[in-house]
Design an enzyme around this catalytic site. Structure first.
Site, PDB file in Angstrom:
ATOM      1  N   SER A   1       0.915   2.249  -4.186  1.00  0.00           N
ATOM      2  CA  SER A   1      -0.006   1.182  -3.552  1.00  0.00           C
ATOM      3  C   SER A   1       0.376  -0.117  -3.933  1.00  0.00           C
ATOM      4  O   SER A   1       0.824  -0.402  -4.932  1.00  0.00           O
ATOM      5  CB  SER A   1      -1.599   1.449  -4.046  1.00  0.00           C
ATOM      6  OG  SER A   1      -2.362   0.270  -3.726  1.00  0.00           O
TER       7      SER A   1
ATOM      8  N   TYR B   1      -7.960   3.390 -10.911  1.00  0.00           N
ATOM      9  CA  TYR B   1      -7.483   3.981  -9.779  1.00  0.00           C
ATOM     10  C   TYR B   1      -5.845   3.029  -9.728  1.00  0.00           C
ATOM     11  O   TYR B   1      -5.121   3.686  -9.422  1.00  0.00           O
ATOM     12  CB  TYR B   1      -8.306   3.629  -8.502  1.00  0.00           C
ATOM     13  CG  TYR B   1      -7.246   3.479  -7.075  1.00  0.00           C
ATOM     14  CD1 TYR B   1      -6.887   4.879  -6.777  1.00  0.00           C
ATOM     15  CD2 TYR B   1      -6.921   2.391  -6.518  1.00  0.00           C
ATOM     16  CE1 TYR B   1      -6.048   4.887  -5.529  1.00  0.00           C
ATOM     17  CE2 TYR B   1      -6.059   2.397  -5.512  1.00  0.00           C
ATOM     18  CZ  TYR B   1      -5.332   3.737  -5.203  1.00  0.00           C
ATOM     19  OH  TYR B   1      -4.890   3.772  -3.980  1.00  0.00           O
TER      20      TYR B   1
ATOM     21  N   LYS C   1      -1.756   4.564 -10.028  1.00  0.00           N
ATOM     22  CA  LYS C   1      -0.643   4.239  -9.307  1.00  0.00           C
ATOM     23  C   LYS C   1       0.653   3.779 -10.363  1.00  0.00           C
ATOM     24  O   LYS C   1       1.699   4.240 -10.056  1.00  0.00           O
ATOM     25  CB  LYS C   1      -0.959   3.492  -8.191  1.00  0.00           C
ATOM     26  CG  LYS C   1      -1.995   3.975  -7.095  1.00  0.00           C
ATOM     27  CD  LYS C   1      -1.352   5.319  -6.690  1.00  0.00           C
ATOM     28  CE  LYS C   1      -2.338   6.063  -5.555  1.00  0.00           C
ATOM     29  NZ  LYS C   1      -1.795   7.335  -5.179  1.00  0.00           N
TER      30      LYS C   1
END
Length: 341
Positions: A126, A151, A155
């Site tokens: 991302s 979150y 990544k």
């Protein structure tokens, strides 16, 4: 053709990627635990491609289940790994859930791939790894900033784990694809974005508001230093994004990679503000959207859009579909879903 595992293959991006893989003749196996998707997506994939992919319902947190899967499917040539939890707000409230689901499962898969003679691995990453970038557009060499959420941190950590594993695993080749903002649906309206509960993303919130399922769309802040005061993002059509995965996988399978770990930004190279997305929807749908300006949302960055030169030149991929195309397909998909309820 080569057998490819797609984890999270019934999700939004995963399902569109399975379609593109099957259209190219790959033999696809899907793993999904159906926690954020529905088995009906399998019918949509089959209707579009004329072929049902193999499907196994499996929670990747079950290490013995992952080991058993790879024993059965010991001829897997590549993995495209989508399966992960992805709601930023939820990750702040439930960090351990996110670390277990997004990091633990990645480790289990990589351990199995290390056992194979050769394996190609595509990671769903991302643009959140860049945070509020110092310069726009954002290149792959932009510094990775401290994550704004658990979150986002999964990544970053995920990329580090893959990079470290590739350094000691000559049989493993990997590409991390850093997405910007995927939107839209397949033109057939057989598959699309189907959020469970309240949508976390802008476009399904727009389409649900237009359908009357939501009272109004909240636009978080109109006092940002942008032309219309709203945040700017790079909205990429999900079909373009799916095609990039197939090209990236082919790059590894055909040994065209320059190193055994590479990163690519996937976006359009153009930023669109929240109000421009609303206007695009109104333009293609003919609907007037009910929205209101509310206070800024904590953690929102001002602007993010991709420098696409590396993906265009090295990967040989570029976007073909516009924001209007994405909004048109998202609206057609929303209308179909509601008509079937």
């Amino acid at each position: 053709m080569d057998k490819i595992l797609v984890t999270g293959g019934l999700g939004f991006i995963g399902s569109h990627t399975v379609v593109e893989l099957q259209n190219k003749g790959y033999d696809v196996v899907i793993i999904d635990d159906l926690s954020n998707s529905t088995i009906k997506v399998l019918d949509g994939i089959t209707a579009i491609t004329g072929k049902a992919p193999l499907f196994e319902k499996l929670d990747l947190k079950d290490r013995s289940g992952v080991e058993a899967f790879f024993k059965t499917h010991n001829d897997i040539k590549g993995v495209i790994h989508f399966a992960a939890s992805k709601a930023v707000g939820e990750s702040v409230k439930e960090p351990l859930l996110y670390y277990e689901n997004n990091i633990g499962t990645l480790v289990y898969i990589l351990k199995e791939l290390q056992k194979l003679p050769s394996a190609s691995f595509i990671f769903s990453s991302s643009c959140t790894v860049y945070g509020q970038a110092d310069e726009l557009p954002i290149t792959e060499s932009a510094p990775v900033k401290q994550a704004e959420s658990p979150y986002g941190n999964t990544k970053q950590i995920g990329e580090e784990i893959i990079s470290d594993t590739c350094k000691v695993s000559p049989n493993l080749k990997a590409i991390a694809l850093r997405y910007f903002n995927p939107v839209g649906a397949h033109e057939s309206t057989m598959i699309g974005e189907l959020p469970i509960g309240v949508p976390q993303n802008l476009v399904p919130f727009i389409t649900q508001t237009a359908m009357g399922l939501r009272k109004e769309l909240s636009v978080f802040g109109d006092d940002y230093p942008t032309d219309d005061g709203t945040c700017i993002r790079d909205y990429i059509h999900v079909v373009d994004l799916a095609k990039a995965h197939v090209i990236a996988l082919g790059r590894l399978l055909q040994d065209k990679n320059k190193s055994n770990y590479e990163t690519f930004n996937l976006g359009t190279g153009k930023g669109s503000s929240v109000l421009e997305v609303v206007q695009a929807f109104e333009r293609v749908s003919g609907e007037k959207l009910n929205y209101k300006i509310v206070d800024r949302r904590e953690g929102d960055i001002i602007s993010a859009y991709a420098d696409t030169n590396k993906a265009n030149d090295d990967l040989g991929w570029k976007t073909e579909l516009s924001l209007d195309d994405a909004m048109r397909s998202a609206w057609a998909w929303e209308q179909k879903v509601r008509a079937e309820e």
